[in-house]
Motif scaffolding. Structure first.
Motif, PDB file in Angstrom:
ATOM      1  N   VAL A 157      40.332  42.979  36.538  1.00  0.00           N
ATOM      2  CA  VAL A 157      41.204  41.809  36.680  1.00  0.00           C
ATOM      3  C   VAL A 157      40.960  40.818  35.545  1.00  0.00           C
ATOM      4  O   VAL A 157      41.894  40.206  35.011  1.00  0.00           O
ATOM      5  N   ALA A 158      39.690  40.675  35.159  1.00  0.00           N
ATOM      6  CA  ALA A 158      39.368  39.748  34.069  1.00  0.00           C
ATOM      7  C   ALA A 158      39.793  40.294  32.706  1.00  0.00           C
ATOM      8  O   ALA A 158      40.234  39.539  31.837  1.00  0.00           O
ATOM      9  N   ILE A 159      39.662  41.614  32.509  1.00  0.00           N
ATOM     10  CA  ILE A 159      39.992  42.222  31.212  1.00  0.00           C
ATOM     11  C   ILE A 159      41.497  42.228  30.964  1.00  0.00           C
ATOM     12  O   ILE A 159      41.968  41.876  29.880  1.00  0.00           O
ATOM     13  N   VAL A 160      42.257  42.640  31.977  1.00  0.00           N
ATOM     14  CA  VAL A 160      43.719  42.737  31.815  1.00  0.00           C
ATOM     15  C   VAL A 160      44.317  41.350  32.038  1.00  0.00           C
ATOM     16  O   VAL A 160      44.839  41.025  33.105  1.00  0.00           O
ATOM     17  N   ASP A 161      44.233  40.541  31.034  1.00  0.00           N
ATOM     18  CA  ASP A 161      44.737  39.167  31.126  1.00  0.00           C
ATOM     19  C   ASP A 161      46.265  39.178  31.187  1.00  0.00           C
ATOM     20  O   ASP A 161      46.936  39.858  30.420  1.00  0.00           O
ATOM     21  N   GLY A 162      46.808  38.459  32.131  1.00  0.00           N
ATOM     22  CA  GLY A 162      48.253  38.387  32.276  1.00  0.00           C
ATOM     23  C   GLY A 162      48.793  39.275  33.366  1.00  0.00           C
ATOM     24  O   GLY A 162      49.981  39.199  33.707  1.00  0.00           O
ATOM     25  N   ALA A 163      47.951  40.158  33.933  1.00  0.00           N
ATOM     26  CA  ALA A 163      48.403  41.021  35.033  1.00  0.00           C
ATOM     27  C   ALA A 163      48.528  40.200  36.309  1.00  0.00           C
ATOM     28  O   ALA A 163      47.900  39.151  36.476  1.00  0.00           O
ATOM     29  N   ARG A 164      49.338  40.708  37.230  1.00  0.00           N
ATOM     30  CA  ARG A 164      49.540  39.977  38.483  1.00  0.00           C
ATOM     31  C   ARG A 164      48.276  40.018  39.341  1.00  0.00           C
ATOM     32  O   ARG A 164      47.473  40.947  39.250  1.00  0.00           O
ATOM     33  N   GLU A 165      48.107  39.040  40.175  1.00  0.00           N
ATOM     34  CA  GLU A 165      46.946  38.959  41.054  1.00  0.00           C
ATOM     35  C   GLU A 165      47.146  39.889  42.253  1.00  0.00           C
ATOM     36  O   GLU A 165      48.135  39.790  42.960  1.00  0.00           O
TER      37      GLU A 165
END
Length: 283
Positions: A157-165
């Protein structure tokens, strides 16, 4: 120096003959003693360290690598709708081999070394021995898998910046749900090891059960085999693992929490059969 208590001889009520009384206190054994014994075994052998160590490396290493690869090559528009949790699937799929191996070794290795005779002498209740092995292994496998999946999920979640929560249910299925499934798969391997009593044979059988249905389905080209092909796809272990990430290989078949209940049912049936067989066979 203090002297230890000496044995005593007393006549039994209504009998002229003396009865021996040991100075060593006699303690009635229970499941707790068997659990302590199995915990000592599983944490003191090298196979546990190696298999779980490789499992953690595979799950975390591959999970982070996939996330970094996607984050570096996907466009921001595509990432905005992307759920980063499924990136941990590939590491878990390979990691299942490690859990399967440890599950088989937990039981089958004792038959190979002859240690099972000592185990059954110390604890004649075979059902208690199998229960203790199952509980200890399941707890270890679940804990290690849960910690690994949580770390991978948080990092992805931290690496893929911009992905949905991800939603709360997605988090639960990708951590607790998948950990329960992997632990049950390892427990099934433990049961197969108890039945086969041969490490290499049991590991081969379990790896075949995991991979063979999907591989066989890939080579079913005949239209008459289409129904069987779909069933093999839907109920193969890789597909059931992907269901926890909402990435099923088919549009039908198990969904939601179904894979967990399927694995629980299969493991329960196998456990009952293994216990019945264990009570009848010699060690």
């Amino acid at each position: 120096m203090p002297q230890s208590a000496a044995p005593t001889w007393q006549a039994a009520p209504g009998s002229p003959y003396p009865v021996y009384h040991s100075p060593i206190p006699v303690v009635r054994t229970h499941l707790g003693h068997a659990l302590a014994s199995e915990w000592t075994k599983i944490r003191s052998v090298r196979s546990t360290v190696w298999t779980l160590g490789v499992f953690v490396v595979l799950v975390i290493g591959i999970g982070l690598s996939v996330a970094a690869l996607i984050a570096g090559n996907a466009s921001p528009e595509n990432l905005s709708e992307e759920n980063p949790l499924p990136f941990g699937f590939f590491g878990l799929l390979l990691g299942t081999i490690c859990v399967i191996t440890l599950g088989v070794l937990t039981t089958a290795s004792e038959y190979g070394t002859g240690m099972i005779r000592t185990t059954m002498t110390a604890c004649p209740s075979r059902s208690r021995v199998l229960a203790a092995k199952s509980i200890v292994f399941f707890a270890v496998a679940f804990t290690v898998t849960l910690v690994s999946t949580v770390l991978v999920a948080l990092a992805d979640v931290a690496i893929v910046d911009g992905a949905r929560e991800p939603s709360a249910e997605e988090w639960l299925k990708a951590t607790v749900g998948i950990s329960l499934y992997i632990a049950l798969l390892g427990l099934l391997s433990l049961i197969v090891g108890s039945v086969i009593r041969h490490s290499a044979g049991a590991i081969t059988i379990m790896i075949g059960l995991v991979l063979a249905p999907l591989v066989i389905a890939l080579f079913m080209f005949a239209e008459s085999l289409r129904t069987l092909q779909e069933a093999l796809f839907e109920y193969s272990v890789p597909n059931q693992l992907s269901v926890f990430y909402a990435q099923s290989l088919s549009t039908s078949g198990p969904s939601g929490w179904d894979p967990l209940w399927i694995m629980l049912g299969v493991t329960a049936v196998a456990y009952g059969g293994a216990l019945a067989l264990l009570e009848k066979r010699d060690v």
